[in-house]
Design a protein around this motif. Structure first.
Motif, mmCIF file in Angstrom:
data_model
loop_
_atom_site.group_PDB
_atom_site.id
_atom_site.type_symbol
_atom_site.label_atom_id
_atom_site.label_comp_id
_atom_site.label_asym_id
_atom_site.label_seq_id
_atom_site.Cartn_x
_atom_site.Cartn_y
_atom_site.Cartn_z
ATOM 1 N N GLY A 66 -2.875 5.352 0.569
ATOM 2 C CA GLY A 66 -3.280 3.901 0.739
ATOM 3 C C GLY A 66 -2.731 2.893 1.940
ATOM 4 O O GLY A 66 -3.064 1.882 2.039
ATOM 5 N N CYS A 81 -2.374 -1.400 -8.695
ATOM 6 C CA CYS A 81 -3.554 -1.248 -7.728
ATOM 7 C C CYS A 81 -2.933 -1.430 -6.256
ATOM 8 O O CYS A 81 -2.483 -2.587 -6.004
ATOM 9 C CB CYS A 81 -4.510 -2.487 -7.942
ATOM 10 S SG CYS A 81 -5.454 -2.215 -9.635
ATOM 11 N N ASN A 82 -3.301 -0.516 -5.418
ATOM 12 C CA ASN A 82 -2.949 -0.948 -4.085
ATOM 13 C C ASN A 82 -3.933 -1.146 -3.237
ATOM 14 O O ASN A 82 -3.601 -1.445 -1.925
ATOM 15 C CB ASN A 82 -2.069 0.478 -3.542
ATOM 16 C CG ASN A 82 -3.085 1.571 -3.666
ATOM 17 O OD1 ASN A 82 -4.084 1.771 -4.164
ATOM 18 N ND2 ASN A 82 -2.473 2.721 -2.781
ATOM 19 N N TRP A 83 -5.227 -1.321 -3.549
ATOM 20 C CA TRP A 83 -6.275 -1.760 -2.565
ATOM 21 C C TRP A 83 -6.938 -2.910 -3.097
ATOM 22 O O TRP A 83 -8.104 -3.005 -2.780
ATOM 23 C CB TRP A 83 -7.269 -0.555 -2.391
ATOM 24 C CG TRP A 83 -6.827 0.321 -1.328
ATOM 25 C CD1 TRP A 83 -5.493 0.504 -0.686
ATOM 26 C CD2 TRP A 83 -7.532 1.441 -0.732
ATOM 27 N NE1 TRP A 83 -5.628 1.418 -0.041
ATOM 28 C CE2 TRP A 83 -6.800 2.084 0.001
ATOM 29 C CE3 TRP A 83 -8.922 2.026 -1.210
ATOM 30 C CZ2 TRP A 83 -7.202 3.369 0.763
ATOM 31 C CZ3 TRP A 83 -9.077 3.097 -0.190
ATOM 32 C CH2 TRP A 83 -8.443 3.907 0.363
ATOM 33 N N GLN A 84 -6.429 -3.963 -4.030
ATOM 34 C CA GLN A 84 -7.201 -4.891 -4.282
ATOM 35 C C GLN A 84 -7.407 -5.822 -3.331
ATOM 36 O O GLN A 84 -8.448 -6.797 -3.374
ATOM 37 C CB GLN A 84 -6.571 -5.500 -5.570
ATOM 38 C CG GLN A 84 -6.671 -5.027 -6.927
ATOM 39 C CD GLN A 84 -6.525 -5.918 -7.869
ATOM 40 O OE1 GLN A 84 -6.738 -7.046 -7.820
ATOM 41 N NE2 GLN A 84 -6.605 -5.436 -9.092
ATOM 42 N N GLN A 87 -13.348 -0.218 0.583
ATOM 43 C CA GLN A 87 -12.409 0.801 -0.117
ATOM 44 C C GLN A 87 -13.340 2.087 -0.170
ATOM 45 O O GLN A 87 -12.922 3.263 -0.041
ATOM 46 C CB GLN A 87 -12.468 0.329 -1.768
ATOM 47 C CG GLN A 87 -11.524 -0.771 -1.821
ATOM 48 C CD GLN A 87 -11.309 -0.980 -3.373
ATOM 49 O OE1 GLN A 87 -11.474 -0.418 -4.171
ATOM 50 N NE2 GLN A 87 -11.235 -2.710 -3.407
ATOM 51 N N ARG A 146 5.651 -2.787 -7.470
ATOM 52 C CA ARG A 146 5.504 -1.658 -6.333
ATOM 53 C C ARG A 146 7.041 -1.236 -6.223
ATOM 54 O O ARG A 146 7.680 -2.084 -5.650
ATOM 55 C CB ARG A 146 4.813 -2.326 -5.247
ATOM 56 C CG ARG A 146 3.493 -2.778 -5.690
ATOM 57 C CD ARG A 146 2.435 -3.171 -4.432
ATOM 58 N NE ARG A 146 1.216 -3.454 -4.642
ATOM 59 C CZ ARG A 146 0.398 -3.808 -3.801
ATOM 60 N NH1 ARG A 146 0.484 -3.923 -2.557
ATOM 61 N NH2 ARG A 146 -0.746 -4.384 -4.404
ATOM 62 N N GLN A 206 -10.424 -0.202 -6.867
ATOM 63 C CA GLN A 206 -9.051 -1.005 -6.285
ATOM 64 C C GLN A 206 -7.710 -0.082 -6.038
ATOM 65 O O GLN A 206 -6.917 -0.693 -5.839
ATOM 66 C CB GLN A 206 -8.665 -2.064 -7.602
ATOM 67 C CG GLN A 206 -9.890 -2.726 -8.193
ATOM 68 C CD GLN A 206 -10.815 -3.461 -7.201
ATOM 69 O OE1 GLN A 206 -10.221 -3.719 -6.043
ATOM 70 N NE2 GLN A 206 -12.263 -3.629 -7.588
ATOM 71 N N THR A 207 -7.861 1.172 -6.039
ATOM 72 C CA THR A 207 -6.847 2.126 -5.648
ATOM 73 C C THR A 207 -7.225 3.140 -4.643
ATOM 74 O O THR A 207 -8.633 3.083 -4.275
ATOM 75 C CB THR A 207 -6.491 2.821 -7.096
ATOM 76 O OG1 THR A 207 -7.310 3.956 -7.031
ATOM 77 C CG2 THR A 207 -6.329 2.156 -8.149
ATOM 78 N N ASP A 208 -6.535 3.930 -4.097
ATOM 79 C CA ASP A 208 -6.929 4.821 -2.984
ATOM 80 C C ASP A 208 -7.155 6.256 -3.534
ATOM 81 O O ASP A 208 -7.661 6.958 -2.958
ATOM 82 C CB ASP A 208 -5.760 4.882 -2.218
ATOM 83 C CG ASP A 208 -4.685 5.798 -2.799
ATOM 84 O OD1 ASP A 208 -3.833 5.091 -3.490
ATOM 85 O OD2 ASP A 208 -4.251 6.954 -2.408
ATOM 86 N N HIS A 209 -7.138 6.463 -4.922
ATOM 87 C CA HIS A 209 -7.568 7.539 -5.434
ATOM 88 C C HIS A 209 -9.068 7.844 -5.485
ATOM 89 O O HIS A 209 -9.905 6.922 -5.415
ATOM 90 C CB HIS A 209 -6.867 7.800 -6.863
ATOM 91 C CG HIS A 209 -5.578 7.595 -7.004
ATOM 92 N ND1 HIS A 209 -4.942 8.497 -6.575
ATOM 93 C CD2 HIS A 209 -4.917 6.621 -7.563
ATOM 94 C CE1 HIS A 209 -3.433 8.180 -6.859
ATOM 95 N NE2 HIS A 209 -3.589 6.894 -7.588
#
Length: 389
Positions: free
Chosen positions: A16, A78-81, A88, A141, A374-377
């Motif tokens: 991420g 969540c690391n991509w909000q 994304q 985090r 909302q995440t890098d997964h």
């Protein structure tokens, strides 16, 4: 090198973080967006890369936005909000493409467009909040400090509507307890909200995928990709509770269905479902076993379909090499981590090349699925099959 630098973010990396370069050094910057011009401070420096934190966003990239969740900048969930949904998805596709290209140089990579999640918010049916001394929420985090949460925008409202009631019960039992309580709140198969403390026995297994809306499309895609051969046996490895096993048994009504799973509770639930179905008793076999051990007892054949859905660590080298030696008709690999997928495909194709198969499997299709907005997964499906005349 100064500990503070001005950099521009090129892209995002697996995990991420943003990727920047300075004097030939690759720098990973969490919470960054592509195109960001940032003042950063180096926090860790290794031989080939460094890690940094943002001091100031000097000029935001075009995809940076205000997160839809008010605690997104502190919560570890969540690391991509801070990125638009379009960005994304673009970054997820790029990460998988670049990772496979690195592990499989020169190989044709037939990517299909990424499948968007039907919902980018309110999609999770299972979460694991924490409680300590009146604080209910999620770990911050890179910390065990609890960020208090009265809502969670990525979670289904059937669950978030229970937050206040659950916190009140925890206040009564654990208000003066020092230990942090770890919970699981989930929807059961009847879509009823349930919760328990981690480690307690569950009354029943909830949904097998946390994004049940996208899971429907995932199953549909697996069934569609399975077509094209006259199978005698269908294997489902890392089968879980049968997320794919039972739909495959419904589609292929005369074939032997063989599943292997290491979680005894999930295997027990699958056995109960088989018994309830009645018609599956003679042709579905659900084994409690790790996949490598099971494969050592199995002779694969040219009319076998093999489905793999391993955890993030992927399948091991033995599993992929055993499949390469087995001359199966088709393999469908469902992955939740690009690196383990790429590594396992490398194992397979190297072993197959060494064997000089007369009917080698080729990489026919690859598709990314947005299971966790909302995440890098990212979830990815790959199909390996023989060329048809």
């Amino acid at each position: 090198m100064s500990s503070q630098l001005t950099v521009t973010i090129d892209k995002l990396a697996i995990g991420g973080a943003g990727v920047a370069r300075h004097d030939g050094l690759v720098i990973f910057v969490p919470d960054a967006a592509p195109g960001d011009e940032l003042l950063i401070e180096i926090t860790t420096k290794k031989k080939n890369f460094a890690e940094a934190q943002i001091v100031k966003v000097l000029k935001p990239g075009p995809s940076r936005r205000t997160p839809p969740c008010p605690i997104a900048d502190r919560c570890g969930g969540c690391n991509w909000q801070h990125l638009t949904e379009d960005e994304q998805r673009r970054q997820k596709q790029l990460m998988v493409q670049e990772t496979l290209a690195k592990f499989l140089p020169g190989m044709d990579l037939p990517f299909l467009p990424l499948k968007e999640s039907p919902l980018s918010l309110r999609y999770r049916n299972r979460i694991q909040p924490k409680y300590s001394r009146g604080r209910f929420g999620f770990f911050a985090r890179r910390s065990h400090e609890i960020v208090e949460a009265k809502d969670c925008p990525i979670t289904e409202e059937k669950l978030t509507n229970e937050f206040a009631k659950i916190k009140a019960e925890l206040d009564k039992k654990f208000r003066d307890t020092k230990e942090t309580q770890r919970l699981e709140i989930y929807l059961d198969q009847s879509e009823t909200p349930k919760w328990l403390l981690m480690g307690e026995e569950k009354e029943g297994v909830g949904f097998s995928q946390v994004n049940r809306f996208q899971n429907e499309d995932l199953i549909k895609t697996v069934l569609e990709w399975s077509e094209g051969a006259d199978y005698e046996r269908i294997f489902d490895f890392y089968a879980g509770g049968g997320n794919f096993t039972f739909p495959l048994a419904e589609k292929y009504r005369t074939q032997q269905i063989v599943a292997a799973e290491l979680d005894s509770k999930l295997v027990q639930k699958a056995h109960e479902k088989i018994q309830a179905a009645g018609s599956l008793n003679k042709r579905m076999h659900y084994y409690l076993s790790d996949v490598a051990s099971f494969m050592r007892r199995t002779q694969f054949q040219s009319k076998d379909l093999v489905l793999l859905d391993p955890p993030r660590a992927g399948a091991d080298e033995y599993v992929m090499k055993a499949l390469a030696q087995g001359s199966v008709a088709k393999i469908i690999y469902i992955s939740c981590h690009p690196v383990s997928l790429a590594r396992d495909l490398k194992y397979f194709f190297e072993a197959q090349a060494a064997r000089s198969s007369s009917k080698p499997l080729k990489l026919k299709k690859i598709q990314c699925f947005e299971m966790f907005p909302q995440t890098d997964h990212v979830e990815t499906i790959a199909e390996l099959a023989v060329d048809t005349p």
